[in-house]
Write an enzyme that holds these catalytic residues in place. Structure first.
Site, PDB file in Angstrom:
ATOM      1  N   GLU A 164       1.153  -0.937  -0.330  1.00 44.34           N
ATOM      2  CA  GLU A 164       0.100  -0.130  -0.135  1.00 44.34           C
ATOM      3  C   GLU A 164       0.765   1.375   0.208  1.00 44.34           C
ATOM      4  O   GLU A 164       2.019   1.464   0.897  1.00 44.34           O
ATOM      5  CB  GLU A 164      -1.335   0.230   1.139  1.00 44.34           C
ATOM      6  CG  GLU A 164      -2.183   1.059   0.836  1.00 44.34           C
ATOM      7  CD  GLU A 164      -2.818   1.359   2.314  1.00 44.34           C
ATOM      8  OE1 GLU A 164      -3.983   1.625   2.049  1.00 44.34           O
ATOM      9  OE2 GLU A 164      -2.983   0.772   3.532  1.00 44.34           O
ATOM     10  N   ALA A 300       1.877  -0.660  10.720  1.00 49.27           N
ATOM     11  CA  ALA A 300       0.651  -1.903  10.607  1.00 49.27           C
ATOM     12  C   ALA A 300       0.224  -1.970   9.136  1.00 49.27           C
ATOM     13  O   ALA A 300      -0.180  -0.864   8.697  1.00 49.27           O
ATOM     14  CB  ALA A 300      -0.077  -2.385  11.605  1.00 49.27           C
ATOM     15  N   MET A 301       0.207  -3.342   8.469  1.00 51.94           N
ATOM     16  CA  MET A 301      -0.447  -2.832   6.955  1.00 51.94           C
ATOM     17  C   MET A 301      -1.643  -4.628   7.250  1.00 51.94           C
ATOM     18  O   MET A 301      -1.114  -5.506   7.381  1.00 51.94           O
ATOM     19  CB  MET A 301       0.113  -3.236   6.362  1.00 51.94           C
ATOM     20  CG  MET A 301      -0.142  -3.411   4.490  1.00 51.94           C
ATOM     21  SD  MET A 301      -0.913  -1.847   4.530  1.00 51.94           S
ATOM     22  CE  MET A 301      -2.371  -2.745   3.868  1.00 51.94           C
ATOM     23  N   GLU A 302      -2.387  -4.734   6.591  1.00 54.34           N
ATOM     24  CA  GLU A 302      -4.011  -4.882   7.154  1.00 54.34           C
ATOM     25  C   GLU A 302      -4.397  -6.210   6.314  1.00 54.34           C
ATOM     26  O   GLU A 302      -5.467  -6.553   5.406  1.00 54.34           O
ATOM     27  CB  GLU A 302      -5.233  -3.915   7.305  1.00 54.34           C
ATOM     28  CG  GLU A 302      -5.429  -2.902   5.533  1.00 54.34           C
ATOM     29  CD  GLU A 302      -5.138  -2.013   5.376  1.00 54.34           C
ATOM     30  OE1 GLU A 302      -5.538  -1.242   4.363  1.00 54.34           O
ATOM     31  OE2 GLU A 302      -4.145  -1.268   6.564  1.00 54.34           O
ATOM     32  N   ASN A 303      -2.873  -6.709   5.035  1.00 54.55           N
ATOM     33  CA  ASN A 303      -3.352  -7.271   4.383  1.00 54.55           C
ATOM     34  C   ASN A 303      -4.190  -8.731   4.923  1.00 54.55           C
ATOM     35  O   ASN A 303      -4.041  -9.003   5.585  1.00 54.55           O
ATOM     36  CB  ASN A 303      -1.612  -8.094   3.871  1.00 54.55           C
ATOM     37  CG  ASN A 303      -0.766  -7.363   3.935  1.00 54.55           C
ATOM     38  OD1 ASN A 303      -0.596  -6.185   3.198  1.00 54.55           O
ATOM     39  ND2 ASN A 303       0.590  -7.627   5.231  1.00 54.55           N
ATOM     40  N   HIS A 335      -7.600  -1.848  15.258  1.00 52.83           N
ATOM     41  CA  HIS A 335      -7.355  -0.822  13.983  1.00 52.83           C
ATOM     42  C   HIS A 335      -7.049  -1.640  12.683  1.00 52.83           C
ATOM     43  O   HIS A 335      -8.326  -1.864  11.054  1.00 52.83           O
ATOM     44  CB  HIS A 335      -6.177   0.165  14.108  1.00 52.83           C
ATOM     45  CG  HIS A 335      -6.500   0.750  12.786  1.00 52.83           C
ATOM     46  ND1 HIS A 335      -6.582   2.312  12.609  1.00 52.83           N
ATOM     47  CD2 HIS A 335      -5.745   0.560  11.642  1.00 52.83           C
ATOM     48  CE1 HIS A 335      -6.284   2.499  11.506  1.00 52.83           C
ATOM     49  NE2 HIS A 335      -5.966   1.651  11.332  1.00 52.83           N
ATOM     50  N   GLU A 336      -6.303  -3.041  12.684  1.00 54.32           N
ATOM     51  CA  GLU A 336      -6.257  -4.041  11.541  1.00 54.32           C
ATOM     52  C   GLU A 336      -7.061  -4.449  11.469  1.00 54.32           C
ATOM     53  O   GLU A 336      -7.469  -5.138   9.700  1.00 54.32           O
ATOM     54  CB  GLU A 336      -4.622  -4.592  11.304  1.00 54.32           C
ATOM     55  CG  GLU A 336      -3.536  -3.162  11.850  1.00 54.32           C
ATOM     56  CD  GLU A 336      -3.769  -1.870  10.317  1.00 54.32           C
ATOM     57  OE1 GLU A 336      -3.489  -2.617   9.286  1.00 54.32           O
ATOM     58  OE2 GLU A 336      -2.897  -0.974  11.167  1.00 54.32           O
ATOM     59  N   HIS A 339     -10.177  -3.163   9.445  1.00 53.67           N
ATOM     60  CA  HIS A 339      -9.837  -3.199   7.947  1.00 53.67           C
ATOM     61  C   HIS A 339     -10.474  -4.516   7.419  1.00 53.67           C
ATOM     62  O   HIS A 339     -10.207  -4.512   6.001  1.00 53.67           O
ATOM     63  CB  HIS A 339      -8.104  -3.015   7.678  1.00 53.67           C
ATOM     64  CG  HIS A 339      -7.786  -1.325   7.854  1.00 53.67           C
ATOM     65  ND1 HIS A 339      -8.723  -0.460   7.256  1.00 53.67           N
ATOM     66  CD2 HIS A 339      -7.293  -1.247   8.313  1.00 53.67           C
ATOM     67  CE1 HIS A 339      -7.897   0.835   7.263  1.00 53.67           C
ATOM     68  NE2 HIS A 339      -6.692   0.153   8.084  1.00 53.67           N
ATOM     69  N   GLU A 358      -9.481   4.257   6.332  1.00 52.10           N
ATOM     70  CA  GLU A 358      -8.556   4.856   8.216  1.00 52.10           C
ATOM     71  C   GLU A 358      -9.580   5.337   8.739  1.00 52.10           C
ATOM     72  O   GLU A 358      -9.593   5.098   9.757  1.00 52.10           O
ATOM     73  CB  GLU A 358      -7.280   5.665   7.680  1.00 52.10           C
ATOM     74  CG  GLU A 358      -6.579   4.194   6.360  1.00 52.10           C
ATOM     75  CD  GLU A 358      -5.911   4.048   6.946  1.00 52.10           C
ATOM     76  OE1 GLU A 358      -5.774   3.287   8.269  1.00 52.10           O
ATOM     77  OE2 GLU A 358      -5.019   2.814   6.165  1.00 52.10           O
TER      78      GLU A 358
END
Length: 883
Positions: A164, A300-303, A335-336, A339, A358
């Site tokens: 992203e 962090a990233m919501e893959n 949060h993640e 998503h 977001e």
């Protein structure tokens, strides 16, 4: 992350043309009216769309390269001789379509595209494009990237992906835009014995000669390219089961115990979200993956099914972690996980609507925390987020929540406090106005209608408006399609028939445009008498509203603090509230204190009113009120930097006010104390260290020195605070000792903290040494930018000048997504007017930085205006108070 045909018709065409879907994820096609292939922004021709990627790749971890092949099933919507897709830093060896032969390949580095041209037009319908290619493994969190880390057995390396917003194209030639959803089938050839992770579970593993294994993962659901994930390394995994899915935490070997809080939290969160959204999490597993290092861009990233975290955002080390860290881990997981629905299952059609992902996830993390940890009083944390957003939103450089973006590259600049924190605040305000049940019903309807599809912001507003039966859409558009902060001025107050009669007048709060003509918003406002009673709801439209609040006496406007606006009381009304400050609800104390501080610094009311409220704050007040007071004292002290005489006088008054608070919290945790009280202890000690309290400084140094022999000298929750005080006051010998400690440390979290704190030294000579150290390989590739940023917090002009002189080398150490804002941010805290010219020169040398430079200039200009306009009032107040 902490951005032709209707989508339904496209889905039907793809299924008809390809016959390809995954029965495990079959779902109704999206019926959203807003996101269509004709209207959605794209940088690609609209004649070809993908439905399935079959990817096979082999990483060469030692040499930081990889080779790959992909078979992409596509639907050709109109006959064409050329297929254009996105690719960045990839090289191609061959490409073909069955029945059409080999393609001629051309790449456009600037446009980040690859074009595959055939001798004859491809016919309308289903085709399979096969491509062989190669790429590189980066050393920053971009595309496929490697992270090195120290262990007792030496240095190790793991690889991960971060896509992203525009970086899946560094891994797969693809339609790398969120609207172009497809199914992904991933196969990787990897060293035998290492753990490979992706969005879906491993389907099969085949051992190969030469110590290699071929790992094939199950097919993914239909999703956007930026959600694809791959990880590989010497990992270990712990699992539990909840909500019908296997939930895992994955760490480097030896760190699994530090992920237990995250694992314990993840299950109940997933179960609650299943209920809240009314649609069950659709994947068979959900991994939470911890990686060493850090980024200047994200935590962090919501893959989908494989959430990536830097270790500090997921792991808790009892030797180092604070209560604030514990809360941070929880809210990041919440949060993640949010998503997985808002962003993954239903995705914004283009990055204009990034805030849909977001802002919603940031809002829901707070609601989740309120449910499972009410003792953390997370509603007060939301006020801090709102304040941060308003601080940005009141400057000339602000932008709407929904902001037009012509290119996907512009999305990197949208990951800011307007997108996240203003988005959160606006959603919270709309939920309060609609009612919690109606809001949830609208969200459920929105999710069900758009499952596996793409949407625009109005799709959500329409669903909530239908559920609530109130004019949600008009209010929401006011707050998301135009920038800025409403200002509600409260006047009147006469008591008539047992009710206070108030006039609410809407203007606009700005920090740097005093003569600006205010915009107009429809503003929901709740008002309540300090003496008690239910809040009275009003909608301020066309600039004014009148409200009668039962009960005579002081009235709190924005009672409960759900509204996104500043509140300015006439002097007489404010006097009544200030006299009742100790009896207000904690959330209204925090809201009033924050409003008064911001309005005072902007010159809209006396700048000393916030300090008067701090004096009126009872010593027994909620810990988060006192944490806000300490932050205000620390910020004012910062405005005095470079003014030693005035700063010393202010510090005398501040230390006198905070001394009783230090007595309250002490150095030692009390049995069964609340989380906010534990956080307050660190806040008080840290600000007293900044203010030069000799007793606190001496005790911090004593504990630091005793740490080697006394396990109780530096409790884990205070380690960062103590290290910060010692680092700030370090002399040459102390700085060298901390560097040696950092160099020898194998605990990744502590090692990073120690190296970063070397940049906190107040001694300019030591700060310069920290900058020089950051340009070496010693701290680690992802730590160096944080050292430079740390120096900028104390010596902004020094850090900025250094970074400009070494621009290419510094930018090489920064993640691609964070580069446009990094250099400008270093100078944003400067109090030197000369910085404005330096920032202009930076834009002249590199026009791509212009937008972020303007933000930095606005921050510097505002800082100067406070020092010149409001600080003299505070100085006079200090003298009268005893400074």
């Amino acid at each position: 992350m902490r951005r032709l045909l209707s989508s339904a018709a496209v889905a039907v065409l793809l299924l008809a043309a390809t016959g390809a879907t995954s029965s495990a994820f079959a779902a109704p096609a999206s019926k959203t009216p807003g996101a269509t292939a004709q209207t959605v922004t794209t940088q690609l021709p609209r004649t070809v769309v993908p439905s399935h990627y079959d990817v096979n790749f082999t990483p060469d971890i030692a040499n930081l390269t990889f080779t790959g092949s992909v078979r992409i099933t596509v639907a050709v919507l109109e006959p064409t001789t050329t297929i254009v897709l996105q690719a960045n830093e990839l090289t191609f060896s061959k490409a073909s379509v069955k029945g059409a032969g080999a393609a001629t390949i051309a790449t456009d580095e600037k446009a980040q595209t690859a074009s595959f041209t055939f001798a004859k037009p491809l016919t309308k319908g289903r085709h399979v494009l096969s491509i062989d290619y190669a790429g590189k493994i980066n050393t920053r969190a971009t595309g496929l990237f490697a992270l090195d880390y120290e262990t007792g057995a030496g240095k190790k390396r793991a690889i991960y992906t971060q896509f992203e917003a525009p970086d899946a194209r560094r891994f797969i030639p693809s339609w790398d835009e969120p609207f172009y959803k497809a199914i992904f089938k991933l196969t990787a050839t990897v060293p035998t014995g290492q753990m490979a992770i992706s969005n879906m579970p491993v389907e099969k593993t085949v051992d190969l000669p030469g110590g290699k294994s071929r790992v094939t993962f199950a097919a993914s659901p239909k999703m956007s390219t930026y959600l694809l994930f791959f990880g590989l390394g010497e990992f270990e995994r712990a699992t539990t089961t909840a909500a019908g899915a296997e939930i895992g935490v994955i760490t480097k070997k030896g760190d699994l115990a530090q992920a237990q809080f995250a694992l314990k939290s993840a299950g109940p969160i997933l179960e609650w979200y299943n209920d809240y959204f009314g649609v069950n999490y659709p994947l068979p597993k959900l991994d939470h993956i911890a990686a060493p290092g850090q980024s200047q861009f994200f935590a962090a990233m919501e893959n989908w099914g494989a959430i990536f975290y830097f270790e500090y955002a997921l792991l808790l080390d009892p030797a180092l972690s604070t209560q604030e860290d514990r809360e941070g881990v929880y809210t990041t997981v919440a949060h993640e996980t949010a998503h997985q629905w808002f962003g993954n299952l239903v995705t914004m059609a283009w990055w204009d609507d990034l805030w849909l992902n977001e802002g919603f996830a940031t809002w829901l993390e707070g609601r989740t925390t309120e449910k499972f940890f009410p003792e953390w009083n997370s509603a007060l944390n939301a006020i801090a987020g709102r304040e941060y957003a308003m601080g940005l939103d009141a400057l000339v450089t602000t932008h709407p929540v929904v902001q037009p973006m012509k290119t996907v590259e512009e999305a990197s600049e949208a990951f800011d406090g307007i997108t996240y924190q203003k988005g959160q605040a606006v959603i919270g305000m709309l939920e309060a106005y609609a009612g919690a049940d109606a809001w949830r019903d609208g969200v459920r309807s929105y999710i069900k209608a758009n499952t596996y599809g793409s949407t625009v912001t109005d799709d959500l507003w329409g669903a909530v408006e239908t559920a609530a039966g109130k004019p949600i859409k008009a209010i929401a558009r006011d707050f998301t399609l135009q920038p800025g902060v409403p200002l509600i001025t409260v006047s009147g107050g006469a008591c008539v028939n047992g009710a206070s009669q108030l006039t609410l007048t809407q203007g606009e709060f700005t920090k740097d445009r005093p003569g600006k003509t205010p915009l107009r918003w429809g503003v929901p406002v709740a008002s309540r008498a300090v003496s008690g009673g239910a809040p009275v709801q009003a909608l301020v439209e066309n600039g004014e509203a009148r409200v009668a609040v039962p009960g005579c006496g002081p009235v709190v406007v924005n009672a409960g603090q759900a509204g996104y606006f500043r509140t300015l009381y006439t002097p007489e009304l404010f006097k009544g509230l200030a006299g009742s400050f100790g009896s207000l609800q904690p959330i209204d104390q925090l809201g009033l204190l924050s409003d008064v501080y911001a309005l005072g610094l902007a010159g809209l009311q006396p700048a000393t009113d916030a300090l008067d409220l701090s004096i009126a704050t009872p010593i027994s007040a909620d810990p988060k009120i006192w944490s806000r007071v300490t932050s205000i004292y620390g910020a004012i002290d910062g405005y005095y930097d470079g003014m030693p005489t005035e700063q010393a006088r202010f510090r005398k008054v501040a230390l006198a006010r905070l001394s009783p608070l230090m007595t309250r919290v002490g150095w030692t945790a009390k049995p069964d104390e609340s989380g906010p009280e534990a956080t307050l202890r660190g806040d008080v000690i840290a600000v007293l260290g900044r203010l030069g309290d000799p007793a606190v400084a001496a005790e911090a140094k004593r504990r630091y020195a005793a740490d080697k022999t006394d396990p109780a000298a530096v409790p884990g929750p205070l380690r960062k605070t103590i290290l910060g005080i010692v680092a700030a006051q370090a002399d040459t010998a102390g700085w060298d000792a901390m560097r040696a400690q950092a160099k020898a440390e194998t605990n990744a979290l502590l090692r990073t903290e120690l190296y970063t704190l070397l940049g906190a030294a107040r001694d300019p000579a030591l700060a310069k040494r920290a900058l020089d150290l950051a340009m070496t390989d010693e701290p680690g590739a992802t730590t160096s930018p944080n050292i430079i940023s740390k120096v900028a917090g104390v010596h902004p002009d020094l850090a900025f000048d250094f970074a400009v002189v070494n621009k290419a080398a510094v930018e090489a150490k920064v993640d691609a997504s964070g580069r446009t804002g990094y250099l400008a941010s270093l100078g944003a805290r400067s109090s030197d007017r000369a910085m404005l010219a330096k920032l202009d020169a930076l834009t002249a040398s590199d026009p791509t930085l212009a937008r972020e430079v303007e933000k930095a200039k606005a921050a510097v200009s505002y800082r100067l205006s406070v020092r010149e306009g409001q600080l003299p009032q505070i100085t006079t107040w200090v003298k009268k108070t005893g400074g």
